[in-house]
Each structure stands twice: as C-alpha cells, then as structure tokens.
Design a protein around this motif. Structure first.
Motif, short mmCIF file in Angstrom:
data_model
loop_
_atom_site.label_atom_id
_atom_site.label_comp_id
_atom_site.label_asym_id
_atom_site.label_seq_id
_atom_site.Cartn_x
_atom_site.Cartn_y
_atom_site.Cartn_z
N GLU A 115 0.84 -1.20 0.00
CA GLU A 115 0.00 0.00 0.00
C GLU A 115 0.88 1.26 0.00
OE1 GLU A 115 -3.44 1.58 2.89
OE2 GLU A 115 -3.14 -0.59 2.86
N THR A 116 0.67 2.09 -0.99
CA THR A 116 1.53 3.27 -1.14
C THR A 116 0.68 4.49 -1.48
OG1 THR A 116 3.31 1.86 -1.98
CG2 THR A 116 3.49 4.21 -2.45
N ALA A 117 1.04 5.60 -0.91
CA ALA A 117 0.28 6.84 -1.18
C ALA A 117 1.23 8.01 -1.35
CB ALA A 117 -0.68 7.12 -0.03
N PHE A 118 0.93 8.84 -2.33
CA PHE A 118 1.70 10.07 -2.57
C PHE A 118 0.75 11.25 -2.35
CE2 PHE A 118 5.35 8.27 -4.87
CZ PHE A 118 4.85 7.03 -5.21
N ASP A 119 1.14 12.18 -1.52
CA ASP A 119 0.36 13.40 -1.37
C ASP A 119 1.10 14.53 -2.08
OD1 ASP A 119 -1.66 12.30 0.13
OD2 ASP A 119 -0.55 12.48 2.00
N ILE A 120 0.46 15.02 -3.11
CA ILE A 120 1.11 16.03 -3.96
C ILE A 120 0.40 17.37 -3.78
CG2 ILE A 120 1.78 16.60 -6.33
CD1 ILE A 120 1.20 13.55 -6.91
N ASP A 121 1.17 18.42 -3.69
CA ASP A 121 0.60 19.77 -3.59
C ASP A 121 0.26 20.23 -5.01
OD1 ASP A 121 0.07 22.43 -3.30
OD2 ASP A 121 1.50 22.70 -1.65
N LEU A 122 -1.04 20.16 -5.34
CA LEU A 122 -1.44 20.43 -6.72
C LEU A 122 -1.26 21.90 -7.11
CD1 LEU A 122 -4.64 18.29 -7.26
CD2 LEU A 122 -2.40 17.99 -8.28
N PHE A 123 -1.48 22.77 -6.17
CA PHE A 123 -1.31 24.19 -6.49
C PHE A 123 0.14 24.49 -6.88
CE2 PHE A 123 -5.05 24.59 -3.55
CZ PHE A 123 -5.94 24.94 -4.55
N GLU A 124 1.06 23.87 -6.14
CA GLU A 124 2.47 24.05 -6.49
C GLU A 124 2.79 23.35 -7.80
OE1 GLU A 124 4.53 26.04 -5.05
OE2 GLU A 124 3.18 26.58 -3.42
N LEU A 125 2.11 22.24 -8.04
CA LEU A 125 2.32 21.53 -9.29
C LEU A 125 1.92 22.41 -10.48
CD1 LEU A 125 3.27 18.68 -10.12
CD2 LEU A 125 0.88 18.02 -10.29
N LEU A 126 0.85 23.20 -10.29
CA LEU A 126 0.44 24.13 -11.35
C LEU A 126 1.50 25.19 -11.59
CD1 LEU A 126 -3.31 24.58 -10.39
CD2 LEU A 126 -2.44 23.47 -12.43
#
Lengths: 179, 683
Positions: free
Chosen positions: B154-165
C-alpha cells in the motif's frame, strides 16, 4: 473580418437586444482589454462573460479594438498598479492574497494586471452607462434616419451587399437559434 | 389552420404586468408600434393580443415574442446547464475511467523505465486532494524475468497540486508499506520484443592472491641452502677466503723455508755452542789455555752474531707479513659477520612491523561498509544536485507583445522546484528482509529555500540482526559538513577472507556490532570513526604452525574483540585508518613477537650452520695456512730466542775468557814490574 465585425455590431444595434447587454459587452471588453491575458484572472473573467447575457459579438469586437488602445496604456496602467500594490495600507492584504495558492495564478501582484483591473473596474460603469446611452440615442434618433437615407438605401440595393446581407442573415439566424 | 400566437401573447395581462413583462423588453420603435396595434383592452381591463391577426402581423408578433423572451435575465441558463453537464461528465468519467487510465499510463511509463513488466493494482487518484495511491505495485527484473525487482504494498503520494500548477513538485508525503525485493513471479516479467539479457554475470576468473608483505613462516634448510647458493658469489667472506687461500700457500712456504734454514743454521751452531759451554774457566790455568779458549769462542761468536742478525731481519720481515695476515683474518671474520647479517635480512623474517589483525579487520569493514556508504551517498548527493534547477532547464520565454509591468514581491515562503517533505516506508515481517521501517524528510532541489537539510532514518530487524541508519544530507550553500550519518549494524555475520594471509589465517567468521559515524565535507573529504565489537569468533588457518597455534591460543582466550578507529577518505577515495582502541593487537603482537623471536633464532642458527658449511672447506684450508703462519711465527721466535741464547752463552764465555786473559796479563805485568823494581833496586 473587419467587415464581419462591423456587420455584427450593426446587427446587434439594430435588433431588439437590450442596450444593457451591448453596453455590458463593451464595458467588459474594455476590462478584459486592459488586463494582460496570460493569467488566471483574465481567463476567469473571459470565461464568466460566456455565461452572461451580453452580446458576445460586440464583446469580442470591442476587445480587439480596446486591445490596440491598451498597448499604449500599459505604462499608465503600470504606474497605477504600482501605486496600488505598494500602498502600505494594502500591504497586509496583498501579502495574504499572495500566499493564497490559487490567487497566485491571478497575477494580481503584477503592476499592469492590477492597473488594468483597477482601471477596468473604475471605467466599467461610465463606459457601460455611456454605451447604453449611445445605443438608446442611436435606436431612438439615428437608426431611422440612417435607414431611410438615400445613401443606405442605394448601398443596400447593391447586389454584393445584398449577397452579404443574406449570407450574414443566415449565419446570424443560425447563431441566434443556437443561443 | 390558422397559426397560434406565441405562448406569451396568449395570456391576459394587467396593464401593469404587460408593461413590465412585455413592453419594457421591447427596444425597437417598429416592434412597439406593432405590439400596440395588435394589443387590445378587454372589458375587465386586462390586455390581450388580438388572435385574429393576419399572417404578416402574426409573423411580426412571433419575432417580438422571441426577442422578448431573450431579453430576460442576466445569465445564459443553457450554457450553465451545458457547463454543469460537462462537469458532470468529467466527474463521471473521472470516477469510472480516470484511475484506470492513470494506472495504464503509469504502467507504461514505468515499463519504459525498467524495461520489464510493471503491474499496478488498485490505483486511485484524488485530484482535488492531490493524492495518488495504489494497493500494490510490482516491477519485474529485466535480467531475471521470473523474479520481481521490487514490490510495493500500500503506497500513497500526497502532492501539492497548487504548487504543481506552478511547475513545482512538492510531495507532502509518500508512504509505502511492505517493500519487497527480488520476489518470485508467477509469469515472466519480460516485455515482448525486449532484448535477451545475459543469463548471469561471469564470476571473476579469480582474484590474484596478495603476495606483498606475506609472513613466511616456513624457513627450511633447503630455503637457506638455496639462498646461500644464490648469494654465494655476492658473499665478501667467500671472496676473501678465495683470495687468502690463493696467496697464502706460497707465502707460507717461503717463510717456512726461511725459518727452517735459520733453524738448521742454529742447529749447526749447537755443537760449537756446546763446546764453548763445556769450557771450564776454572780449569784454565795458563795463558796459553786461555788464549786457546779465546780462539775457540771468537769465530763462533762471530757466526752467532751474524746468524742472529739474519734471523732478526727475517723475523722482522715475517712479522710484517704476519701482521697483514692477522689483519686479513680480522677482515675475513668481519666479512663473515656482515654476510650473515645480509643473509639474515634476506630470509624475510617477520619483524612485527605489520599493521596488525585489527587494522586489517577494520580496513575490511571500512572497505565493505563505508566504501558502499560513501558510494551510495555520493550518488545520492549527485542525484540531489541534479534536482537543482540549472540555467539550461529554464525555459526560454518569448518576448511579450505587451509591456509586462513589474511583479511586486510580497513576503512569502518560496518553495523549491522539488520538495519531498516526508517519505516513510515499511516492511513487516518479511522472510528475507525482516521488519524494515524508514523515513526521509526534506529532499529538496533548492535546500536553501526551505533552510532544512535532508534527513533520513532506516531501521531493519531480522532475527538476531538489526540495522539502524540515520543521517542528514545538507546541500545548503556554505555548509562545511555536507553529509553526516550514523550507522549501527548488530548481530551480523562477518567473514574476512583476505588480508590476514600474513598471519596464516585463511578466513575468519564472527558476529559483529558496528557503529560507524561518517561525515563528508564540501570538498568531498570524508572522516569519521567506527567502533567494532566482534563476538563468536571462528578462525580457520591455512596451516598448523607455531604462529597459528599461538594465535589460536590468544584469540580463544578472548570473549570479544573491540576495535575503535578513526578514518578519513580523501577526494580521490584513498582511505587512511587510525586504530584508536583495540584489545586484540597487543595480545596478538605479544604472541607473535615471542614466536617471531623463536623463529628468528632458529632461522639464524640454521643460516649460521649453512654458512659455516658453505665456507667450511675454504675456511679449513685457510685455518691450516694460518696455523702454518702461527707455527712459523713460533719457529721464528724460537730461532730468535735460541740465537740470542747462543749469543748470550758465547758472550758470557767470551767475557770469562777475556777476564781470565786479562788476569793473566795483569799477573804478568805485576811480575814484570816487580822484576823491574828489583832491577831498579839493583841499580
């Protein structure tokens, strides 16, 4: 292209469209023209106008027209935006907005964007009122005179103009039906 | 059939409502006029549109009705509905197909990276939460298609989408459970069309045995004989002996002849000397007898003196030669001693100057672990450096058509291009890897922006073995210490198979606990310390010898070995090791020292014997010649002594005779004087 735009404006002025729809389109076109385009603020405003009952043809036509004027106004907009963005009174507000993730993409912190936004908002009401007044004057006083002038009558009887009128009329009807 | 009026004109309106709903929405003069013409008031005062309009009027009314309808409200409801439908479709699509599509895209991307099959199960992407997770991921090993390179639970990535934009990859958290390596697969993991890899890497043809600095424990008689045979022509003593034995026979013969001749002459005089000795002075009564004795002694004395002179000269010459021979003898024995020393040096007898077993063990440990760590961390550093945005990575922006203005900067937390805030992973009770947990924090492309170093921690426990690693990688500018880490390995078996050949140890098995502190500075210089404790020692020796027995006794008496060391690795990777603490080397050194002393004594004795054997025949001959010289010296001395005695005897007898003669001469003189006095008296 330019003739099409003029035809669109003429059609809008001469149809039973509310003057405020046309006036709002002109005022929004000015607002959108004053704000530089590569930012989320402009995109948001532009998208919003698609859901408003304004005359899109007038809006796009005046947007193109005002864009040309805005090129020369950018230095003034920069000065205005700079003055607003560097106001000590608003510093905390802008700092807070600057750190809101999505607002960053609105580029409100750019002097020309802020200047354009302020100028657009300030000019929105006078332009709106002026445009509405102008449309009313046109419809009440000028339209009839032009329609009945010999020059126009002669012009409209020209076969080429007749063909354009028919073609545009069909296109306009198609567009109107879509709406 | 007559056309019906539009719906809005079929109703009855009060005047107020008609104006509000209809008239106010008509802006063209001709439309207003047409409507007024078509409308009429009923008896109840309401307004309706006359249904009996002609066709043209109805068409006009229809157009008016259409435009009136359009002139209501501010929002295009149709478009909003379309928008809502589009949003709904996107949401539906997202719910139904988004995860599947992302899963397929991710599998395809990873397959391209690993060149082997990748299978992802249960992928879920929550776009607004910025969370990508999956239940299971397995990546096949392209070299071994029936095995997985690794598996992730079980693996999860939490990505900051605003920063990704904004073009920045900010990973708030990565959590991964149950990592497994090298697990078996049910189906082949090879991609169709992928090139076949080599079955297995060829084992090294065999590493060359280290020969430098080996202790030679087996110094045999044959070795020494061979050594002497090889070095024979280089031995100074051997050359001297050859020289002496070549020159001495002639010299010896010469002097022996000379001395024998002198002896013979002395012997020839002995009869005369005896005769002279036999002369009894008391028996000489007359001057004539005295004169006769005198005449007998006088020539003998002359011969003795002459012979003495010859012998003295000969003896003097002989002594000169004999002194030379004595000096030669000193040179010879000094040369023998020197040759012995040289040959002893060539025997490679261990002097105990080796670094010791501890430094070899520590060196082995450092090469095994610190070397790997250094390589891994150096690579990690290079990867981190690669994350740094470079000028080449920056996209060239087109010249804007409009005046761009100025971006006013407000106080803000500027985030780096890449920032992994936290990553944690774990493996629970895996047969091969035991329990593993690890955490990594603040891996960032521009660490200066977050002003935090990257920290990491790893713990592993499998049966008796455990590993704990923690450290930090600090790539902020102007930091002297780039990397610092502490590694603890406990309960691991350790096998040392090289480096202890000089102690006749083929391999050494033990269990160890190792604590390593490691640091790397900005100049790529590394330094640190280690503390190593070895227990359960089992040592195999290449042979059963004095040394191995001594070592065995020494090491068997130890419960554990502790080694403390400091080390440094320069930018070129050269390792410098300094043992600061150990309980083994002193013990082994004392054992080895005593053994070495014994070995040395035996070897030197053997060498002495063999050297003596080598020089024996020449030396014997030399000694014979030398003895001849000694004898000659004695004979010479004897001759000299004898001739001196003879001279003394002859001289003594000569003096007695002369005294007697003088007495007689005085008696005669007195008699003559008395006679003369008598004659005087007569006259």
């Amino acid at each position: 292209m330019f003739i099409t735009w003029i035809a669109k404006i003429v059609a809008a002025l001469n149809s039973n469209i509310r003057p405020r729809q046309i006036a709002a389109a002109v005022a929004l076109a000015l607002l959108l023209a004053l704000i530089p385009k590569a930012n989320l603020l402009w995109v948001t405003l532009f998208v919003i106008t698609f859901f408003l009952k304004i005359n899109q043809a007038v809006e796009l036509t005046f947007l193109a027209l005002f864009d040309l004027i805005a090129l020369f106004l950018d230095p003034l907009l920069h000065l205005l935006g700079y003055a607003v963005l560097t106001l000590p009174l608003l510093h905390d507000l802008f700092t807070a907005l600057y750190n809101v993730p999505i607002l960053y993409f609105f580029k409100f912190y750019n002097t020309v964007v802020m200047g354009g936004l302020i100028a657009g908002i300030v000019l929105f009401v006078p332009v709106y009122l002026l445009a509405r007044r102008g449309i009313n004057i046109y419809r009440d006083k000028i339209r009839e005179k032009i329609a009945h002038s010999k020059l126009v009558k002669g012009f409209l009887k020209n076969p080429l103009v007749m063909a354009i009128k028919n073609t545009f009329g069909k296109a306009y009807n198609f567009y109107a039906n879509l709406r | 059939m007559a056309k019906k009026l539009p719906k809005i004109f079929r109703k009855e309106y009060t005047e107020e409502k008609f104006n509000k709903k209809i008239v106010k929405r008509i802006y063209l003069k001709e439309y207003k006029e047409a409507l007024q013409k078509a409308a009429r008031k009923t008896t109840t005062g309401t307004i309706i549109i006359n249904p009996d309009l002609d066709k043209k009027e109805k068409k006009q009314i229809k157009k008016i009705a259409k435009s009136v309808k359009k002139n209501t409200g501010f929002v295009l409801k149709g478009r909003l509905i379309l928008l809502a439908l589009a949003a709904g479709a996107i949401i539906l699509f997202s719910a139904l197909f988004k995860d599947m599509l992302i899963e397929q895209a991710a599998e395809a991307g990873l397959q391209a990276v690993f060149n082997a099959k990748v299978d992802i199960q249960g992928l879920s992407f929550q776009i607004f939460a910025g969370r990508l997770s999956f239940n299971h991921l397995e990546v096949a090993n392209s070299d071994k298609p029936m095995r997985n390179l690794f598996e992730l639970g079980e693996t999860a990535f939490d990505i900051d989408l605003f920063e990704l934009l904004k073009g920045k990859v900010i990973l708030d958290n990565i959590m991964c459970h149950n990592i497994k390596w090298d697990t078996p697969r049910q189906t082949s993991g090879a991609l169709s069309g992928a090139p076949q890899t080599a079955a297995a890497e060829q084992e090294a043809a065999g590493e060359e045995k280290r020969e430098q600095g080996l202790f030679d424990f087996d110094i045999t008689e044959q070795d020494i004989t061979n050594l002497l045979e090889e070095q024979k022509q280089n031995l100074a003593s051997f050359k001297l002996l050859a020289d002496f034995t070549g020159r001495y026979p002639e010299l010896s013969e010469k002097w022996q002849d000379s001395i024998q001749k002198s002896s013979k002459k002395i012997d020839e005089l002995s009869a005369s000397i005896d005769k002279i000795s036999a002369i009894d002075i008391n028996k000489i009564k007359t001057p004539a007898q005295a004169q006769s004795a005198y005449n007998t002694i006088k020539p003998v004395l002359s011969d003795v003196e002459k012979l003495k002179k010859d012998i003295e000269k000969s003896s003097k010459d002989f002594q000169q030669d004999f002194d030379t021979i004595t000096k030669d003898r000193d040179r010879l024995f000094k040369a023998i001693d020197a040759d012995y020393e040289n040959l002893t040096g060539m025997l490679n007898i261990p002097q105990g100057e080796k670094g010791g077993i501890v430094s070899v063990i520590a060196q082995g440990i450092l090469e095994q672990y610190v070397g790997e760590l250094y390589a891994y961390l150096y690579q990690a550093r290079s990867y981190m450096d690669m994350l740094r945005p470079t000028s080449e990575q920056q996209v060239k922006e087109n010249k804007p058509a409009r005046f761009r203005g100025q971006d006013i900067q407000y106080p803000s937390f500027v985030k780096p291009k890449f920032w992994l805030k936290t990553m944690s992973f774990s493996v629970v009770d895996d047969e091969s890897f035991g329990t593993i947990s690890g955490e990594l924090q603040h891996a960032a492309s521009q660490p200066d922006l977050i002003n935090k170093p990257m920290t990491f921690e790893l713990k592993q426990a499998l049966k008796e073995e455990s590993v704990a690693l923690n450290g930090k990688l600090d790539l902020r500018t102007n930091r002297s210490e780039v990397l610092a880490l502490n590694l603890m390995l406990k309960g691991f078996p350790f096998k040392l198979e090289q480096g202890l050949e000089f102690l006749a140890i083929s391999d050494m098995d033990c269990t160890y606990r190792l604590d390593i502190a490691f640091s790397l500075d900005s100049r790529n210089y590394s330094s640190g310390s280690l503390q190593l404790t070895l227990t359960e020692l089992a040592i195999n020796y290449t042979e059963d010898s004095l040394i191995t027995r001594g070592l065995k006794n020494a090491i068997d008496g130890l419960d554990f070995i502790t080694i403390g060391a400091r080390y440094s690795i320069d930018a070129q990777g050269a390792l410098t090791l300094e043992i600061t603490d150990n309980n083994l080397d002193k013990l082994i050194q004392s054992v080895i020292s005593s053994i070495i002393a014994e070995l040395t004594g035996n070897a030197m004795q053997l060498l002495e014997q063999e050297l003596d054997k080598l020089l024996e025949s020449d030396l014997k001959q030399y000694e014979e010649y030398y003895q001849d010289f000694i004898d000659a010296d004695k004979d010479s001395a004897k001759n000299l002594l004898e001739i001196k005695n003879y001279e003394k005897t002859v001289n003594a007898k000569m003096k007695e005779v002369e005294k007697k003669i003088k007495k007689y001469e005085e008696g005669i003189t007195d008699t003559i004087e008395d006679k003369l006095d008598d004659i005087k008296d007569i006259f």
